[in-house]
Structures are given as structure tokens and as C-alpha cells.
Design a protein around this motif. Structure first.
Motif, PDB file in Angstrom:
ATOM      1  N   THR A  89      28.553  75.769 -25.674  1.00  0.00           N
ATOM      2  CA  THR A  89      27.507  75.267 -24.788  1.00  0.00           C
ATOM      3  C   THR A  89      26.989  76.443 -23.977  1.00  0.00           C
ATOM      4  N   VAL A  90      25.683  76.401 -23.720  1.00  0.00           N
ATOM      5  CA  VAL A  90      25.029  77.518 -23.037  1.00  0.00           C
ATOM      6  C   VAL A  90      24.143  76.971 -21.930  1.00  0.00           C
ATOM      7  N   GLU A  91      24.378  77.384 -20.700  1.00  0.00           N
ATOM      8  CA  GLU A  91      23.507  76.972 -19.593  1.00  0.00           C
ATOM      9  C   GLU A  91      22.299  77.899 -19.519  1.00  0.00           C
ATOM     10  N   LEU A  92      21.135  77.291 -19.340  1.00  0.00           N
ATOM     11  CA  LEU A  92      19.912  78.088 -19.142  1.00  0.00           C
ATOM     12  C   LEU A  92      19.456  77.860 -17.708  1.00  0.00           C
ATOM     13  N   PRO A  93      19.811  78.752 -16.790  1.00  0.00           N
ATOM     14  CA  PRO A  93      19.515  78.494 -15.381  1.00  0.00           C
ATOM     15  C   PRO A  93      18.007  78.385 -15.144  1.00  0.00           C
ATOM     16  N   GLY A  94      17.615  77.360 -14.433  1.00  0.00           N
ATOM     17  CA  GLY A  94      16.207  77.200 -14.072  1.00  0.00           C
ATOM     18  C   GLY A  94      15.334  76.609 -15.167  1.00  0.00           C
ATOM     19  N   GLU A 132      33.558  81.141 -20.911  1.00  0.00           N
ATOM     20  CA  GLU A 132      34.689  80.232 -20.774  1.00  0.00           C
ATOM     21  C   GLU A 132      35.030  79.674 -22.147  1.00  0.00           C
ATOM     22  N   SER A 133      36.201  79.038 -22.239  1.00  0.00           N
ATOM     23  CA  SER A 133      36.537  78.411 -23.509  1.00  0.00           C
ATOM     24  C   SER A 133      37.490  77.249 -23.321  1.00  0.00           C
ATOM     25  N   LEU A 134      37.253  76.209 -24.139  1.00  0.00           N
ATOM     26  CA  LEU A 134      38.195  75.097 -24.222  1.00  0.00           C
ATOM     27  C   LEU A 134      39.002  75.196 -25.505  1.00  0.00           C
ATOM     28  N   LEU A 186      26.361  79.895 -17.597  1.00  0.00           N
ATOM     29  CA  LEU A 186      27.699  79.812 -18.159  1.00  0.00           C
ATOM     30  C   LEU A 186      27.641  79.535 -19.665  1.00  0.00           C
ATOM     31  N   VAL A 187      28.391  80.338 -20.412  1.00  0.00           N
ATOM     32  CA  VAL A 187      28.535  80.115 -21.853  1.00  0.00           C
ATOM     33  C   VAL A 187      29.979  79.709 -22.112  1.00  0.00           C
ATOM     34  N   ARG A 188      30.167  78.634 -22.845  1.00  0.00           N
ATOM     35  CA  ARG A 188      31.527  78.139 -23.050  1.00  0.00           C
ATOM     36  C   ARG A 188      31.746  77.781 -24.520  1.00  0.00           C
ATOM     37  N   ARG A 189      32.836  78.281 -25.063  1.00  0.00           N
ATOM     38  CA  ARG A 189      33.210  77.878 -26.420  1.00  0.00           C
ATOM     39  C   ARG A 189      33.969  76.566 -26.303  1.00  0.00           C
ATOM     40  N   THR A 190      33.526  75.561 -27.051  1.00  0.00           N
ATOM     41  CA  THR A 190      34.179  74.257 -26.939  1.00  0.00           C
ATOM     42  C   THR A 190      35.052  73.922 -28.150  1.00  0.00           C
ATOM     43  N   HIS A 191      34.702  74.486 -29.294  1.00  0.00           N
ATOM     44  CA  HIS A 191      35.482  74.182 -30.507  1.00  0.00           C
ATOM     45  C   HIS A 191      35.472  75.366 -31.454  1.00  0.00           C
TER      46      HIS A 191
END
Ligand code: SF4
Lengths: 236, 677
Positions: free
Chosen positions: A117-122, A59-61, A203-208
Motif C-alpha cells: 500500500t502506498v500513501e499519496l499525501p495530498g 513498513e511491513s506486515l 507511507l509505503v507498506r508491504r502487506t503480503h
């Protein structure tokens, strides 16, 4: 006249590719009848250039594109934001538009780093903290990849500007990473896999995206009223 | 012995408790998205599974609404543009008593993960499991997807064999051109739709609504199918017994007096009543034919004898030119596409096509440069003129389809293009800046000699010579496909060429063109042609073959990387069926054909006469502009051609400029109607 657009890519549409997104924008420009300039020659293409490709699935903002117009706009450029968003698929929305000064460089040349930002599930915050320390303590993080049929090795460690545990969600810990884009854009997945090849990312998201020159640092477009996440990020 | 993989089954209620429990219901109402999304990072082209197209609908399900899951049994990027499916999707969703969502065959990587995790076939619109639907409706336009149909039924958690289904299972319906020979899929499909689907889906919905309201009690499935069989255009194979006489068919007979002996196709009389799709789906990812498509007419009466599409979609029904213009302008504005295709079987034949094309190109409301494509069967300067008008910028390639290498053979197949027509068209193409010409041919046609086959090379070479007069880089691509005889055409009695014969012909051409740098020869795999032949004119016994190919993993047979002829040959052998008997054998005139009880409106006598004319090398002109041959369609169904102009564009009913307008002088002798049909 050249315009720069910031846009988000959120939700299901994150599974489309960089090229898919380019086509969405071409259709959206035609739907709002933006007078886009075309290249000449055998097969004319609209003069639109995108910044660093976002990996499929992220994803990206903070996505950007520059578009060149054949004629000037009638109204204020900000008025384009809602019109473009309405012409784009769900999940892709314009959040800021600005006119570029003549001679402004391309996004590819200008952008020096990105925040993710990177989610690390569990993963708990302890696991995440350990991972962060291992990356930061590593003298080198060498990966080998194939380029033009030949193996090339890269050290990813110098590209890490910062890496922290940003918090935890019910799904797991969230890391925040700022990674350099020159000489090449390092992706968060690739960085963590260099340490732990079997790591599973959420979920990996580019924020800036950042432009840094002579010690100063700014975004390709300043936050605008229509641009809630960026306004917030700046305020915090 | 064949290792049979365990078919996929979903957790199902026990037979004694037919009513779904509330917990099961709750589970079924949930979107599968949270379980699908984690798989997407592991598959190629994940955008195939997300839906979200512009024009997609997320309809509310309700007990009073018949829920249709429309399935295209091939990869998303092939299935999404399918206009038939999109038309029915809109028509059903406009009804108060129906709703429709879409599904496509998951690619092999996704299928593996879905089976592993127990995820059933799902809709891309709301990601609902197939079990949320009352009908699985397949659109089938090619025989080699038959194994994918079985795979999708199985992935849906439904027994592949119709006889094993109970009231808890959705009805399995199939339509599309392949339904005109339903027999190979008869064991797996509950009901076929023959002909245009626009009206019949409504009629079916009304019947199925009653079934749904009655609570789908035990035994009700048979009753609803019996009721569906009363709808014109619907064929329910389980209501017919097939009698054999050795390898031959003796008859296909209805088991009940109220079931029709012959199922007549459904035809919409006027395309103007059906301006669909109104909101063509705009995919987010790359698909084939990624552009606005507007159907300008349906049906074709050129009478190409190899062409099933032309024969089964008669008569010609044009869309009014004004409606075409509106659909193009509105469609471009809504979708943001910069390309539109005016679709039909031969679009240059549309009355006043030049005016329509000019109108679109010059319409100020169409933003920027719009490019237009126009599939056409005409080979003449008129067509090139339109193409020139259309493609002001990108003049890279132009395609013609002479189909056969000599005038003699073109008379056999009724593709009445003279050599000078082709050369004239090619000359004007190169002289107006085109650099590459593509030519489509078939090989393995009835009466074809080596001289005819080599005629393909001769034509291609001559076209290059013509091109060189205008541009040094002139090149020609010649694509050669193996001919597969199709049901409901005059060639339905013809024995297809086998693999060795097709290979021999391809090699003749390869040798002949070996030194010809400017001619690129492409050919279709003769093995795939053979497999298509098995399914194309197969009878009910071929069902077991399709099932075995599927059980041995033979899906996506349309795709070169997955196609495997040995699966088909082994399955034929294990059932004691002869490939020669089904594919390469000439049929006798008194033979019962597997599709005789399904009627496209064409009298069998007309087809037989046309077959005899073919063997005598007699061509016949287009009945749109000349006297009728009484093929049976207009007369039998009380419908007629809807065309805006009584004369063919640019003269010449075959678009060749030659005068073939005296239909009564054509040697067609009609036999009495109503004999054995
Ligand atoms: S009935 Fe006559 S006019 Fe109609 S399609 Fe057949 S031959 Fe043509």
C-alpha cells in the motif's frame, strides 16, 4: 530443523536498514537462547536467511526469515512467537512461526510477488485514479539505472500485476499495488517515479508476499492466531 | 573579509515578556517527531535520529525535575557507544529530581533540512526540542569537535556566547577529558565538570533544581552559576578574569572571594559503588564499538608521558572481579550481544585478568560463542596468551602499541618496552595462528631523531621476518600518528612538530618502506594534527578562532571529508594569533599555562621533574606496584589505588618481565610542594 518466521516492521523502526534488521534478529535469537546453527570456517555466522530486502523507510506486515537450528526445540514452535517479540525492538514483532519441510526452497527463490500500500499525501481519489489509469494504460514504463557502472534499462510495466485505489485517508489517497519480484523485485516508489519523477510518497507498506506456482497462490506461512492483520486480510 | 552566515535562531519571546506564554508552552511540550519524520527519507542513515534503542528511556518531565539533555557533539554512530554519557543518563534518570534524554550532532544533510524548516536540536528519546531542557550537557573527548559544540548550542536556539544568554536559556555544561583545558571553550560553556561525573551531576542537579523552582527570574542565571562554582569539580569560566602580559598569560583570577582560585577535579573513590551502565544501550543501527562494554578499572599509572588520559584519571580504581563477571553475564543476557569488551586504559593489567577472561569464556550461562576484546598496553607473551585464549576462532589481527621506534625514545616517553619484548610477543602471536600484526606509533615526539623515526620501519620489517617463519602471508600494519602535547602531562611544555616536519618524517618512512610489500604504512593527516594542537593547549583567545571556523561552516572537523586546515589558519590570522606561538613553541618553565587553575591532582613540580627525566631518557615504573612518587593525586585527595593484587600480572611493572620494581632507585627528585602551581 528449519523454522520460518513472519514478522512486522512498523513505526519509527522502519527507518532502519535491512542489515540492521538482520542484526536485531541475531541478538533476539541469542536472547531467547534459540539453538541457531552456525556456519563453519574462519568467521562463523548464524544460518539465517532473509527474503527480499525491504527498502529503508517502508513498513511491513509481511517480512520473512528462515533460520536453521542446530538441535530440535523442546516445546511447540508457536510458543516462540511471544518470546521472540519480547526480545525484539519496539515495532518489530514476530507474528507467525512454522517448521519447514526438508528441502523447502529459499524465500528468495519462492516468492513471486508482493502486495504494497502506498500513501499519496495530498492526493484526492481523482488524482490517484488518474495515476492508476496512466500506469495501467502505459505500454511500457522504462527506467534506466546503473549496474556495475553501466546503464541498464528495464521495463517495469510487465511487473505490475494489479494497481487500484484502495481508499482515502485524511492525509491523502492510498494505492494498493501487487508487483512481481522475478526477475527482480520492483519497488512501488520506483514504479511511480518512472511515471512522475517528482512524485512524493507517504507511507509505503508491504502487506503480503506471495508464492505462485501452477496457478495456485499462497503465502510463505499460513495465517496464525497471533497474526491479526494476515488473518483479516485472508478473511476479506 | 569573511562572509558570516546568519546564525540560526528560533522564534523567541520578546525580552520584556520573559515568562513563556501558555501557547508557547504547549508548543514546547509537543514531540517534534511529526516534523522530523518527513525529513528522514531525504537524509543518509535516517536511523541516527529515531532513538528506540533497547535501554532508551522516555522520562516524564515535571516542574520539580531538572531536565538534562546530554549531547554528544559528533555523529550518532560515534556518540551512541560513549560510556560516560550512558552512565550519566542512567544516574540522572534514577534520581527523583532529575531526568535525562540524549542528543547527537545531526549530520550535515539533516542539519541543512532542520535549519531550513526551523527545527531545533532535539532529543532522540522523546524527540523533544532542546528548549524543553534546563541543561545542555556536552561530553567532549576530542578537540576537533569544538566547532560541533557551538553548532549544537546554536541549533538548540541558544546564543553561542555564554555572556549573551538569559534566564530563558538552558545552562550549557561540558565535561569529559577535554574539560581539563576548558579555556578554548570558556566563552561558550557556562560550567565545566572536571573529572569523574558520577557524583557531581547529582550535586549540580540540587543547585539547578533551586534555580528552576525559583522561576528563573531575571539575573538568576549569574546567581546559579555562582552557586555551581562552589561544587567541587565545577569550573565556571565567567567568574574568572584573564590577565595577559603581551602574548603570555599573567594570571587567571576569580572575580569573587567565594570562587575557588584553583578548581580541583572530582574523583570517585570506588568503582564498585557505580556499576553503570546497568542497561547499556543497544542501538538498532550500526555504530562503532557495537558490543557490550564493561569498564574494569579507571585510571592508569603506567606513566606514559604523552598520555593525558593516564595522567588525569589517576589513581587506579579496579572494579571487583565478581562485579565484572556479573555485569558481563547479565549484560550479555540482556542485550543479546556475542561480544564483550573489558575496557580500561590497559586491561591486561587488571589483577587476575587471566582468571576473569577464562571465567567469561567458559561461563555456561553465556549463550553460544562469546568473543572478548581487551585493549591493552602491555606488549608481551602474557598478553598474547590471553588473546589466544580469547580468540579461539577468528585470529585475524592483533595490535601492539610500542609508540616509538627505538628503546632510547621509548625511555623518553616512558613506554618501557624492550625490543625483545616486542619480538617475543610477535613471535608468539604468529606461532599461534595470527596472520596480521598491527603496530601503533607516534612521530614528532620530544628528542626524536631520524634514527628514531626510521626505527619504526626497522621494527615493522623485523616483525614481518619473524612472521614469515610461521606463515607466508605474514603482514604488518604500522600506523603512525603525529604527536600532540596535552595539558596536565609532562610533555605539556614541549613544542609540537609543525606540518612540514611531520610530513618529512612520514616521507622518510614511506621511502624506506617503499619496496616492503608486507608492511602497510598508515599515517594520520599532519594538518589535522596541527589543528588539534591549536585547540589542545589553547587559551581563552582561541575561542574566537573556534567561533570563526564554525561560522564559516567548519563542522565535523574530525571527519577527513569535512576537515579544512585553511579555516583554522585563516581564523588564527584574522585574530592576529600565531600558530607557531600556540603549537610549535616550547613553553618556559615559569610560564603560566592556560589550565594551571584547573587541577588534575598532579603537582606541577612532579610533571616538570618528569619532563626533565624524559629529556634525560630516564624511565620510571608503575606506582601501582612500587613506591609512590608523590605525584600528588593520592596524597592530595586522600584516595588510593584500589587494586586486588599487590604484584603486577606476570611480573614486571611495565608488563615486560623486566624488574623495575625498585621505585625508590628511580631518579625522581621531588621539589617542595606548594610552590608556583
Ligand atoms: S600519588 Fe603516588 S601512588 Fe598515587 S598516583 Fe601519584 S605517584 Fe602513584
Amino acid at each position: 530443523m528449519r523454522l520460518r518466521v513472519r514478522f512486522v516492521k512498523l513505526g519509527k523502526v522502519r527507518w532502519t536498514s535491512h542489515r540492521d534488521v538482520a542484526r536485531m534478529w541475531e541478538r533476539a535469537f541469542r536472547r531467547v537462547r534459540l539453538p541457531v546453527a552456525y556456519t563453519g570456517g574462519f568467521s562463523p555466522r548464524p544460518k539465517v536467511s532473509f527474503g527480499l530486502a525491504l527498502p529503508t523507510g517502508c513498513e511491513s506486515l509481511a517480512e520473512y526469515l528462515d533460520v536453521e537450528l542446530a538441535s530440535d526445540l523442546d516445546g511447540p514452535v508457536e510458543a516462540l512467537v511471544p518470546r521472540l517479540s519480547a526480545a525484539l525492538p519496539t515495532g518489530v514483532d514476530a507474528t507467525a512461526v512454522g517448521a519447514l519441510e526438508a528441502g523447502a526452497g529459499s524465500l528468495q527463490e519462492l516468492v513471486t510477488s508482493c502486495t504494497w500500500t502506498v500513501e499519496l499525501p495530498g492526493a484526492g481519489s481523482g488524482d490517484a485514479g488518474r495515476l492508476v489509469r496512466e500506469v495501467l494504460d502505459a505500454g511500457a514504463l522504462v527506467v534506466t539505472r546503473e549496474r556495475k557502472g553501466r546503464p541498464v534499462t528495464d521495463d517495469l510495466r510487465p511487473a505490475v500485476v494489479s494497481l487500484t485505489v484502495a481508499g482515502t485517508t485524511p492525509a491523502g489517497a492510498v494505492l494498493e499495488a501487487e508487483l512481481e519480484t522475478q526477475p527482480r523485485g520492483v519497488r512501488p516508489g520506483e514504479l511511480l517515479a518512472a511515471l512522475e519523477p517528482s512524485i512524493e510518497l507517504g507511507l509505503v507498506r508491504r502487506t503480503h508476499q506471495w508464492i505462485e506456482r501452477d496457478g495456485a497462490r499462497w503465502e510463505p506461512l499460513p495465517p496464525q492466531a497471533t497474526d491479526a492483520p494476515h488473518a483479516e486480510a485472508r478473511a476479506s | 573579509m569573511v562572509a558570516v552566515s546568519e546564525p540560526f535562531t528560533l522564534a523567541r519571546q520578546r525580552p520584556e515578556s520573559r515568562r513563556p506564554s501558555t501557547t508557547l508552552l504547549r508548543k514546547l511540550m509537543t514531540s517534534l517527531w511529526p516534523r522530523i519524520e518527513p525529513l528522514l527519507a531525504q537524509v543518509q542513515k535516517p536511523a541516527r535520529y529515531i532513538g528506540c534503542e533497547d535501554g532508551a528511556q522516555v522520562p516524564a518531565h515535571a516542574p520539580g525535575k531538572v531536565a538534562w539533555l546530554l549531547v554528544y557533539p559528533d555523529a550518532y554512530e560515534v556518540g551512541l557507544p560513549n560510556q560516560g554519557l550512558q552512565i550519566l543518563y542512567e544516574i540522572l534518570n534514577e534520581r527523583g529530581d532529575a531526568l535525562a534524554e540524549r542528543s547527537y550532532a545531526p549530520w550535515v544533510d539533516m542539519e541543512r533540512l532542520m535549519r531550513h524548516r526551523g527545527i531545533p536540536l532535539f532529543s532522540v528519546d522523546a524527540h523533544r526540542p532542546a528548549s524543553d531542557f534546563d541543561v545542555l550537557g556536552f561530553g567532549i573527548s576530542a578537540e576537533l569537535v569544538y566547532t560541533n559544540v557551538l553548532n549544537c548550542i546554536d541549533l538548540a536556539g541558544v546564543p553561542v556566547r555564554a555572556a549573551e544568554r538569559g534566564p530563558e536559556h538552558p545552562l550549557v555544561v561540558a565535561g569529559g577529558h577535554c574539560a581539563f583545558n576548558p579555556e578554548p571553550l570558556a566563552d561558550f560553556v557556562d560550567a565545566f565538570v572536571i573529572g569523574d561525573g558520577e557524583e557531581v551531576v547529582g550535586d549540580m542537579t540540587e543547585v539547578i533544581r533551586g534555580w528552576k523552582a525559583s522561576g528563573r527570574t531575571a539575573g538568576s542565571r549569574e546567581a546559579v552559576l555562582r552557586e555551581l562554582a562552589q561544587v567541587t569539580g565545577v569550573y565556571v569560566p565567567s567568574l574568572y578574569d584573564v590577565e595577559y602580559d603581551g602574548p603570555f598569560l599573567r594570571a587567571v583570577v576569580p572575580r569573587y572571594a567565594d570562587v575557588p582560585e584553583v578548581v580541583e577535579k572530582r574523583t570517585i573513590a570506588d568503582l564498585a559503588d557505580w556499576p553503570y551502565p546497568k542497561r547499556q544501550l543497544v542501538p538498532l543501527t550500526e555504530v562503532v564499538h557495537d558490543r557490550l562494554n564493561v569498564e574494569i578499572f579507571r585510571g592508569c599509572t603506567r606513566g606514559c608521558r604523552f598520555c593525558q588520559a593516564g595522567m588525569i584519571t589517576r589513581p587506579v580504581r579496579e572494579r571487583p572481579a565478581d562485579q565484572v563477571r556479573t555485569m558481563v553475564t547479565d549484560g550479555l543476557r540482556r542485550t543479546g550481544y556475542d561480544e564483550v569488551s573489558l575496557t580500561s586504559l590497559s586491561s591486561a593489567d587488571f589483577s587476575g585478568i587471566d582468571g576473569v577472561v577464562a571465567g567469561i569464556i567458559n561461563e555456561p550461562a553465556n549463550c553460544g560463542q562469546v568473543s572478548l576484546s581487551l585493549p591493552s598496553l602491555r606488549v608481551d607473551a602474557f598478553t598474547v596468551g590471553i588473546a589466544t585464549e580469547i580468540q579461539k576462532v577468528r585470529r585475524t589481527g592483533l595490535t601492539f602499541a610500542p609508540e616509538a621506534g627505538t628503546w632510547r625514545l621509548r625511555q623518553v616517553i616512558n613506554k618501557l618496552i624492550r625490543e625483545e619484548d616486542l619480538y617475543g610477543a610477535v613471535e608468539s602471536a604468529y606461532s599461534q595462528g595470527w596472520r596480521r600484526v598491527k603496530l601503533y606509533f607516534m612521530t614528532g615526539l620530544p628528542t626524536e631523531t631520524d634514527e628514531d623515526t626510521l626505527g619504526i620501519a626497522r621494527l615493522a620489517r623485523r616483525c614481518v621476518e619473524i612472521g614469515r617463519r610461521h606463515t607466508r602471508g605474514a603482514s604488518v600494519t604500522a600506523s603512525v600518528g603525529g604527536f600532540v602535547p596535552k595539558p596536565h602531562t609532562p610533555f605539556q611544555w614541549f613544542g609540537q612538530n609543525g606540518v612540514p616536519e611531520l610530513l618529512r618524517k612520514v616521507n622518510l618512512l614511506r621511502n624506506d618502506l617503499r619496496r616492503e610489500r608486507a608492511v602497510q604504512l598508515r599515517w594520520h593527516d599532519p594538518k589535522a594534527t596541527l589543528a588539534e594542537g591549536i585547540a589542545s593547549r589553547g587559551d581563552r583567545r582561541i575561542g574566537a578562532v573556534i567561533e570563526e571556523v564554525w561560522r564559516r561552516g567548519g563542522t565535523f572537523q574530525e571527519w577527513t571529508e569535512h576537515f579544512d586546515l585553511s579555516l583554522w589558519e585563516d581564523a588564527m590570522a584574522s585574530r592576529g594569533l600565531s600558530v607557531e606561538w600556540y603549537v610549535t613553541r616550547h613553553r618556559r618553565d615559569d610560564e603560566v599555562l592556560p589550565w594551571d587553575h584547573v587541577r588534575a591532582g598532579l603537582h606541577r613540580d612532579f610533571l616538570w621533574q618528569d619532563w626533565q627525566d624524559a629529556l634525560r631518557e630516564h624511565g620510571i615504573p608503575d606506582c601501582r606496584w612500587t613506591p609512590c612518587y608523590d605525584c600528588g593525586v593520592c596524597t592530595g585527595y586522600g584516595i588510593e589505588h584500589v587494586v586486588a593484587s599487590p604484584t603486577p600480572p606476570a611480573g614486571g611493572s611495565q608488563g615486560t618481565g623486566q624488574d623495575l620494581s625498585r621505585g625508590d632507585a628511580v631518579p625522581v627528585a621531588l621539589l617542595p610542594v606548594g610552590g608556583r602551581a
